[in-house]
Scaffold this active site. Structure first.
Site, PDB file in Angstrom:
ATOM      1  N   ASP A  37       0.804  -1.223   0.000  1.00 58.28           N
ATOM      2  CA  ASP A  37       0.000   0.000   0.000  1.00 58.28           C
ATOM      3  C   ASP A  37       0.839   1.277   0.000  1.00 58.28           C
ATOM      4  O   ASP A  37       0.422   2.308   0.520  1.00 58.28           O
ATOM      5  CB  ASP A  37      -0.973   0.017   1.205  1.00 58.28           C
ATOM      6  CG  ASP A  37      -1.885  -1.192   1.201  1.00 58.28           C
ATOM      7  OD1 ASP A  37      -2.207  -1.674   0.102  1.00 58.28           O
ATOM      8  OD2 ASP A  37      -2.263  -1.656   2.292  1.00 58.28           O
ATOM      9  N   LYS A  90       1.775   2.100  -5.188  1.00 58.64           N
ATOM     10  CA  LYS A  90       2.290   1.543  -6.452  1.00 58.64           C
ATOM     11  C   LYS A  90       1.367   1.852  -7.622  1.00 58.64           C
ATOM     12  O   LYS A  90       1.821   2.182  -8.717  1.00 58.64           O
ATOM     13  CB  LYS A  90       2.484   0.022  -6.301  1.00 58.64           C
ATOM     14  CG  LYS A  90       3.484  -0.348  -5.213  1.00 58.64           C
ATOM     15  CD  LYS A  90       3.553  -1.841  -4.987  1.00 58.64           C
ATOM     16  CE  LYS A  90       2.325  -2.429  -4.348  1.00 58.64           C
ATOM     17  NZ  LYS A  90       2.094  -2.013  -2.935  1.00 58.64           N
ATOM     18  N   GLY A 143      -4.585  -4.191  -3.839  1.00 55.95           N
ATOM     19  CA  GLY A 143      -5.567  -3.133  -4.116  1.00 55.95           C
ATOM     20  C   GLY A 143      -4.776  -1.903  -4.487  1.00 55.95           C
ATOM     21  O   GLY A 143      -4.141  -1.299  -3.632  1.00 55.95           O
ATOM     22  N   HIS A 144      -4.740  -1.563  -5.763  1.00 59.78           N
ATOM     23  CA  HIS A 144      -3.922  -0.450  -6.241  1.00 59.78           C
ATOM     24  C   HIS A 144      -4.830   0.715  -6.643  1.00 59.78           C
ATOM     25  O   HIS A 144      -5.634   0.588  -7.561  1.00 59.78           O
ATOM     26  CB  HIS A 144      -3.045  -0.906  -7.416  1.00 59.78           C
ATOM     27  CG  HIS A 144      -2.027  -1.924  -7.011  1.00 59.78           C
ATOM     28  ND1 HIS A 144      -1.113  -2.474  -7.873  1.00 59.78           N
ATOM     29  CD2 HIS A 144      -1.766  -2.492  -5.796  1.00 59.78           C
ATOM     30  CE1 HIS A 144      -0.338  -3.331  -7.217  1.00 59.78           C
ATOM     31  NE2 HIS A 144      -0.729  -3.365  -5.954  1.00 59.78           N
ATOM     32  N   GLN A 186       1.975  -5.998  -3.193  1.00 58.05           N
ATOM     33  CA  GLN A 186       2.440  -6.119  -1.807  1.00 58.05           C
ATOM     34  C   GLN A 186       3.749  -5.322  -1.634  1.00 58.05           C
ATOM     35  O   GLN A 186       3.944  -4.337  -2.321  1.00 58.05           O
ATOM     36  CB  GLN A 186       2.615  -7.589  -1.388  1.00 58.05           C
ATOM     37  CG  GLN A 186       1.301  -8.354  -1.267  1.00 58.05           C
ATOM     38  CD  GLN A 186       0.747  -8.849  -2.586  1.00 58.05           C
ATOM     39  OE1 GLN A 186       1.424  -9.515  -3.333  1.00 58.05           O
ATOM     40  NE2 GLN A 186      -0.486  -8.534  -2.885  1.00 58.05           N
TER      41      GLN A 186
END
Ligand code: GDP
Ligand code: IMO
Ligand code: MG
Length: 420
Positions: free
Chosen positions: A13, A16, A40-41, A222
């Site tokens: 988080d 990215k 979750g980007h 990650q």
């Protein structure tokens, strides 16, 4: 040409998604190489927010091919929902998205195995996103997995049923109740849906692209401290999140790796269980969380917050061969009088600058204090206009790591980015 890499250097988080979106215009292909829908980007542009889980973050830029590599694990239900949402918001994905035949499939029963395993662990649970990531990678290395390319085989149903049956046997031992009827229905719809995309031998595609002089950016999921080998094991994810993962996750030779962009927040967060040496349990920690809007993009869970950890950051830079640093969320620290950075640890009373094998009750971070800049930096677009305290903070990080901080992010939007 070489493959450049974007990696998270902390516990995920770091931002990215935003950075990949910002860098995409410099590349022809954006490729995910590991992880799956545990990621979750988030991206923000033209006043709109987007969150991607499986689809690479280059998808919003015209003329860019987005590739889901062999190292990724894919859930057809989540993938289909993600594509449909993008299409509903007006994105045309035709010809923009390809999937490796060798990417592994997350089965409905992998998700149940994840939940059953976490339930059985009780207090020692990993805090998994429960997307079935661990069990799917276990089947991959255990040589039982189903791959995306298998959906085209006449033996697919037979193989699916055999693996499902195996899983059901294990779930029984956990004595875990479940019902996958509805999810399984959606899963098979997702499998049919997958067939409309180009399913390819992506290692050939990528190496051909390289030969022809195209630029490729590999998008990590990650972060280094969640890497299965070098993270805070066992509180990690089940893939290699580090730059070496690009080689196995895309079929790229080590000599083909170019720039390694390491992303870190100006402070630190972690979601789920596990060691976090600089975690703050006080008002300051709460403030970081609320100003930084630190809630998981995949699970909505509150992220744990703390000061920047230079011991962990230097470790991450070393393992990855980071060539460029990218500092995110500097704006979150706008109102802090004092900012701290852990420069060493005291482990059982002994000072060290190495990340210890056993973490973390016995660790006491040793902090260096910095004067905060105490002003709003969100509207700044030029390094020279940065307050002197922020420049000092950045220069200290460069000195400690030996790597230049090339990009500084001062807000979630694409535009809120300073490239030096
Ligand atoms: P990722 O998983 O590494 O892509 O990061 P996430 O998207 O899960 O979390 C990063 C969060 O920080 C998202 O909500 C972003 O919109 C937000 N974000 C990214 N960069 C910045 C920044 O410079 N400042 C602020 N305030 N928010 C940012
Ligand atoms: P992005 O790509 C932050 C964490 C989970 C849990 C551990 C194992 O958005 O940075 P898993 O579901 O992989 O079995 O979970 O890893 N985790 C993440 N934390 N960002 C992520 O992805 C994460 N993906 C997994 O919270 O502690
Ligand atoms: Mg995320």
């Amino acid at each position: 040409m070489k493959v450049d890499v974007v990696l998270g250097l902390q516990w995920g988080d770091e931002g990215k998604g935003k950075v990949v979106d910002v860098l995409t215009p410099h590349y022809n292909i954006i490729a995910r190489f590991q992880g799956g829908p545990n990621a979750g980007h988030s991206l923000k542009f033209n006043g709109k927010n987007y969150v991607l889980h499986t689809i690479p973050s280059g998808i919003f830029r015209p003329g860019t091919l987005n590739l889901i590599g062999n190292g990724v694990v894919l859930d057809p239900v989540i993938f289909r929902n993600e594509v449909k949402e993008l299409e509903a918001s007006g994105e045309d994905l035709t010809g923009k998205l390809q999937i490796s035949k060798k990417a592994h499939l997350i089965l409905p029963t992998h998700r149940i195995l994840d939940a059953a395993s976490e339930h059985a662990k009780g207090k020692t649970k990993i805090g998994s996103t429960l997307k079935g990531i661990g069990p799917t990678y276990m089947d991959k290395t255990g040589r039982n997995g189903l791959r995306v390319g298998d959906i085209l085989s006449p033996a697919f149903m037979e193989r699916y049923n055999a693996l499902k049956e195996k899983h059901e046997g294990i779930i029984k031992q956990y004595n875990f109740e479940y019902d996958i009827t509805e999810y399984e229905k959606q899963w098979f719809e997702g499998i049919e849906y997958l067939k409309r995309f180009e399913i390819i031998e992506s290692e050939y595609t990528l190496n051909d692209f390289l030969k022809k002089g195209n630029g490729i950016l590999a998008e990590g999921a990650q972060g280094v401290m969640l890497d299965v080998d070098f993270g805070t094991y066992p509180f990690v994810t089940s893939s290699n999140t580090i730059s070496a993962g690009v080689c196995t996750g895309l079929g790229i030779a080590p000599s083909r790796i170019g720039n390694v962009y390491g992303i870190f927040k100006a402070y630190c967060t972690r979601v789920g269980s596990g060691p976090f040496p600089t975690e703050l349990f006080d008002e300051t920690g709460k403030q970081l969380g609320s100003i930084g809007k630190e809630f998981g993009a995949t699970t909505g869970r509150a992220r744990r917050c703390g000061w920047l950890d230079m011991v962990a950051l230097k470790y991450a830079v070393m393992i990855n061969g980071v060539t460029h640093l990218i500092m995110m969320k500097a704006d979150v620290l706008n109102s802090f009088e004092t900012i701290k950075v852990a420069v060493k640890y005291k482990v059982n009373g002994v000072e060290t600058d190495q990340f210890p094998y056993e973490c973390c009750e016995n660790i006491e971070p040793i902090y260096k204090e910095f004067k905060g800049w105490n002003c709003d930096i969100n509207s700044l677009r030029d390094y020279n206009s940065f307050p002197k305290e922020l420049k000092e903070y950045i220069e200290f990080i460069e000195q400690e790591t030996g790597v230049p901080v090339k990009i500084i992010s001062v807000g979630p939007d694409r535009e809120e980015t300073i490239i030096r």
